[in-house]
Design a protein around this motif. Sequence first.
Motif, PDB file in Angstrom:
ATOM      1  N   ALA A   1       0.848  -1.189   0.000  1.00 31.75           N
ATOM      2  CA  ALA A   1       0.000   0.000   0.000  1.00 31.75           C
ATOM      3  C   ALA A   1       0.888   1.245   0.000  1.00 31.75           C
ATOM      4  CB  ALA A   1      -0.911  -0.005   1.227  1.00 31.75           C
ATOM      5  N   SER A   2       0.285   2.364  -0.422  1.00 30.33           N
ATOM      6  CA  SER A   2       1.021   3.626  -0.454  1.00 30.33           C
ATOM      7  C   SER A   2       0.635   4.447   0.766  1.00 30.33           C
ATOM      8  CB  SER A   2       0.698   4.386  -1.737  1.00 30.33           C
ATOM      9  OG  SER A   2       1.314   5.647  -1.749  1.00 30.33           O
ATOM     10  N   MET A   3       1.598   4.725   1.647  1.00 33.40           N
ATOM     11  CA  MET A   3       1.329   5.464   2.869  1.00 33.40           C
ATOM     12  C   MET A   3       2.091   6.776   2.882  1.00 33.40           C
ATOM     13  SD  MET A   3       1.993   4.592   6.881  1.00 33.40           S
ATOM     14  CE  MET A   3       3.272   5.838   7.037  1.00 33.40           C
ATOM     15  N   GLY A   4       1.452   7.820   3.349  1.00 33.05           N
ATOM     16  CA  GLY A   4       2.105   9.111   3.504  1.00 33.05           C
ATOM     17  C   GLY A   4       1.771   9.687   4.860  1.00 33.05           C
ATOM     18  N   SER A   5       2.640  10.553   5.376  1.00 33.71           N
ATOM     19  CA  SER A   5       2.377  11.191   6.666  1.00 33.71           C
ATOM     20  C   SER A   5       3.215  12.447   6.784  1.00 33.71           C
ATOM     21  CB  SER A   5       2.695  10.238   7.823  1.00 33.71           C
ATOM     22  OG  SER A   5       4.088  10.071   7.973  1.00 33.71           O
ATOM     23  N   GLU A   6       2.744  13.345   7.651  1.00 29.72           N
ATOM     24  CA  GLU A   6       3.510  14.552   7.931  1.00 29.72           C
ATOM     25  C   GLU A   6       4.706  14.238   8.823  1.00 29.72           C
ATOM     26  OE1 GLU A   6       0.732  17.190   9.677  1.00 29.72           O
ATOM     27  OE2 GLU A   6      -0.502  17.396   7.874  1.00 29.72           O
ATOM     28  N   SER A   7       4.514  13.318   9.765  1.00 25.50           N
ATOM     29  CA  SER A   7       5.614  12.933  10.645  1.00 25.50           C
ATOM     30  C   SER A   7       5.365  11.537  11.182  1.00 25.50           C
ATOM     31  CB  SER A   7       5.768  13.926  11.810  1.00 25.50           C
ATOM     32  OG  SER A   7       4.630  13.874  12.655  1.00 25.50           O
ATOM     33  N   LEU A   8       6.456  10.883  11.553  1.00 23.11           N
ATOM     34  CA  LEU A   8       6.399   9.532  12.103  1.00 23.11           C
ATOM     35  C   LEU A   8       7.425   9.469  13.228  1.00 23.11           C
ATOM     36  CD1 LEU A   8       6.223   6.269  10.019  1.00 23.11           C
ATOM     37  CD2 LEU A   8       7.841   6.453  11.894  1.00 23.11           C
ATOM     38  N   SER A   9       6.963   9.163  14.454  1.00 23.17           N
ATOM     39  CA  SER A   9       7.860   9.144  15.611  1.00 23.17           C
ATOM     40  C   SER A   9       7.831   7.785  16.292  1.00 23.17           C
ATOM     41  CB  SER A   9       7.480  10.244  16.608  1.00 23.17           C
ATOM     42  OG  SER A   9       6.143  10.075  17.047  1.00 23.17           O
ATOM     43  N   PHE A  10       8.960   7.439  16.931  1.00 24.08           N
ATOM     44  CA  PHE A  10       9.110   6.139  17.575  1.00 24.08           C
ATOM     45  C   PHE A  10       9.359   6.329  19.070  1.00 24.08           C
ATOM     46  CE2 PHE A  10      10.975   6.081  13.342  1.00 24.08           C
ATOM     47  CZ  PHE A  10      10.375   4.985  12.737  1.00 24.08           C
ATOM     48  N   THR A  11       8.992   5.279  19.825  1.00 23.92           N
ATOM     49  CA  THR A  11       9.496   5.129  21.194  1.00 23.92           C
ATOM     50  C   THR A  11       9.977   3.683  21.325  1.00 23.92           C
ATOM     51  OG1 THR A  11       7.335   4.442  22.127  1.00 23.92           O
ATOM     52  CG2 THR A  11       7.855   6.804  22.126  1.00 23.92           C
ATOM     53  N   GLY A  12      11.083   3.517  22.005  1.00 20.43           N
ATOM     54  CA  GLY A  12      11.610   2.167  22.192  1.00 20.43           C
ATOM     55  C   GLY A  12      11.974   1.489  20.888  1.00 20.43           C
ATOM     56  N   LEU A  13      12.635   2.213  19.976  1.00 21.24           N
ATOM     57  CA  LEU A  13      13.046   1.622  18.700  1.00 21.24           C
ATOM     58  C   LEU A  13      14.047   0.498  18.963  1.00 21.24           C
ATOM     59  CD1 LEU A  13      12.693   1.880  15.637  1.00 21.24           C
ATOM     60  CD2 LEU A  13      14.614   3.490  15.630  1.00 21.24           C
ATOM     61  N   LYS A  14      13.712  -0.727  18.530  1.00 24.01           N
ATOM     62  CA  LYS A  14      14.507  -1.901  18.863  1.00 24.01           C
ATOM     63  C   LYS A  14      15.449  -2.350  17.746  1.00 24.01           C
ATOM     64  CE  LYS A  14      10.810  -3.598  21.883  1.00 24.01           C
ATOM     65  NZ  LYS A  14       9.808  -4.672  22.134  1.00 24.01           N
ATOM     66  N   GLY A  15      15.035  -2.225  16.533  1.00 25.97           N
ATOM     67  CA  GLY A  15      15.914  -2.703  15.474  1.00 25.97           C
ATOM     68  C   GLY A  15      15.316  -2.509  14.097  1.00 25.97           C
ATOM     69  N   ILE A  16      16.206  -2.537  13.089  1.00 26.63           N
ATOM     70  CA  ILE A  16      15.825  -2.461  11.680  1.00 26.63           C
ATOM     71  C   ILE A  16      16.571  -3.573  10.957  1.00 26.63           C
ATOM     72  CG2 ILE A  16      15.783  -1.058   9.596  1.00 26.63           C
ATOM     73  CD1 ILE A  16      15.847   1.412  11.303  1.00 26.63           C
ATOM     74  N   SER A  17      15.864  -4.380  10.195  1.00 23.53           N
ATOM     75  CA  SER A  17      16.490  -5.496   9.491  1.00 23.53           C
ATOM     76  C   SER A  17      15.761  -5.752   8.181  1.00 23.53           C
ATOM     77  CB  SER A  17      16.481  -6.760  10.364  1.00 23.53           C
ATOM     78  OG  SER A  17      15.143  -7.114  10.699  1.00 23.53           O
ATOM     79  N   ILE A  18      16.363  -6.563   7.334  1.00 24.89           N
ATOM     80  CA  ILE A  18      15.758  -6.943   6.062  1.00 24.89           C
ATOM     81  C   ILE A  18      15.330  -8.400   6.154  1.00 24.89           C
ATOM     82  CG2 ILE A  18      16.157  -7.259   3.596  1.00 24.89           C
ATOM     83  CD1 ILE A  18      18.138  -4.962   3.734  1.00 24.89           C
ATOM     84  N   VAL A  19      14.068  -8.658   5.831  1.00 22.49           N
ATOM     85  CA  VAL A  19      13.510 -10.004   5.955  1.00 22.49           C
ATOM     86  C   VAL A  19      12.685 -10.337   4.712  1.00 22.49           C
ATOM     87  CG1 VAL A  19      13.442  -9.896   8.478  1.00 22.49           C
ATOM     88  CG2 VAL A  19      11.446  -9.145   7.145  1.00 22.49           C
ATOM     89  N   SER A  20      12.284 -11.595   4.627  1.00 22.98           N
ATOM     90  CA  SER A  20      11.328 -12.038   3.613  1.00 22.98           C
ATOM     91  C   SER A  20      10.034 -12.401   4.310  1.00 22.98           C
ATOM     92  CB  SER A  20      11.867 -13.258   2.849  1.00 22.98           C
ATOM     93  OG  SER A  20      12.996 -12.918   2.088  1.00 22.98           O
ATOM     94  N   VAL A  21       8.918 -11.940   3.756  1.00 24.06           N
ATOM     95  CA  VAL A  21       7.609 -12.232   4.351  1.00 24.06           C
ATOM     96  C   VAL A  21       6.744 -12.924   3.307  1.00 24.06           C
ATOM     97  CG1 VAL A  21       7.753 -10.337   5.987  1.00 24.06           C
ATOM     98  CG2 VAL A  21       6.754  -9.936   3.741  1.00 24.06           C
ATOM     99  N   PRO A  22       5.840 -13.824   3.740  1.00 19.76           N
ATOM    100  CA  PRO A  22       4.992 -14.560   2.789  1.00 19.76           C
ATOM    101  C   PRO A  22       3.896 -13.673   2.211  1.00 19.76           C
ATOM    102  CG  PRO A  22       4.407 -15.143   5.038  1.00 19.76           C
ATOM    103  CD  PRO A  22       5.618 -14.248   5.132  1.00 19.76           C
ATOM    104  N   THR A  23       3.468 -13.997   0.991  1.00 23.38           N
ATOM    105  CA  THR A  23       2.387 -13.270   0.331  1.00 23.38           C
ATOM    106  C   THR A  23       1.242 -14.224   0.019  1.00 23.38           C
ATOM    107  OG1 THR A  23       3.472 -13.608  -1.816  1.00 23.38           O
ATOM    108  CG2 THR A  23       3.920 -11.557  -0.678  1.00 23.38           C
ATOM    109  N   ALA A  24       0.072 -13.643  -0.248  1.00 25.87           N
ATOM    110  CA  ALA A  24      -1.144 -14.426  -0.434  1.00 25.87           C
ATOM    111  C   ALA A  24      -1.077 -15.340  -1.648  1.00 25.87           C
ATOM    112  CB  ALA A  24      -2.343 -13.494  -0.545  1.00 25.87           C
ATOM    113  N   ASP A  25      -0.242 -15.015  -2.624  1.00 24.84           N
ATOM    114  CA  ASP A  25      -0.151 -15.846  -3.828  1.00 24.84           C
ATOM    115  C   ASP A  25       0.799 -17.020  -3.655  1.00 24.84           C
ATOM    116  OD1 ASP A  25       2.237 -14.531  -3.734  1.00 24.84           O
ATOM    117  OD2 ASP A  25       2.058 -13.564  -5.695  1.00 24.84           O
ATOM    118  N   GLY A  26       1.300 -17.226  -2.449  1.00 28.62           N
ATOM    119  CA  GLY A  26       2.191 -18.338  -2.189  1.00 28.62           C
ATOM    120  C   GLY A  26       3.662 -17.996  -2.322  1.00 28.62           C
TER     121      GLY A  26
END
Length: 235
Positions: free
Chosen positions: A105-130
């Motif tokens: 999906a396409s998401m936009g925002s004026e600002s995005l803030s975090f609390t307790g930022l734990k980590g950023i990584s690159i992963v593979s996630v499953p999709t509905a088409d298998g």
Amino acid sequence: MIRRRIGISSVIVAMVIATPLTLGAASAPEVRDAGVCIPLIYCPQPTPTPAPTTPSTPTTPTPVLPIDPTIPPVAPVDPQTTPAPAEPVDAPVDAGAPVFTGTPASMGSESLSFTGLKGISIVSVPTADGGSIRALKISADSITIKGFSLTVRPPGGPGLVTTADTMSLQGNVTVYIGSITASSMGGAPLTIGTDTPPPLTDVEPGLLNVSMGLVGSIADLISYSNTDQQIVEAK
């Protein structure tokens, strides 16, 4: 090549009727002696006089420096050689990720803030088409999005646009992103993809003017304020 017929006046035809000429061929001797010039057929030119030659000045040979045996020779560089492409960063399967649709999906925002930022990584996630897609996984205690807008549109179909003054994700928050373009809190531009995860200091404590491809998100609690939804037809 385009050939064009060139008309010659009757006066010129009368001049050459007794002495046929062919375009590109040598003219008759009597025409050359008379000095007759027929445009586009033959114009005799005077024999050029060769210009006197000037003797060349001898050049002084460039001195050759002796080779230092202690310096190793430099190997020539092959201009046809291209550097090998960099290997993509590994994207291990995230066993805890739900099944997502294949189109972010396409998401936009004026600002995005975090609390307790734990980590950023690159992963593979499953999709509905298998299948599966690569995603940037961001984990935090909470994420607050102001000026939120989200467009979910299947390929070629109408889309659902959701807007809200604020979207809040709280408790064990995980956001899966395809790409993100934003500015840091200090105003520096920032572009994040699924090739190399950025350090936490690049996104903490938050981002401004965010535009991202949102694969999906999970949290213990997701809430909105002043929401609105509408169907937008494909253009």
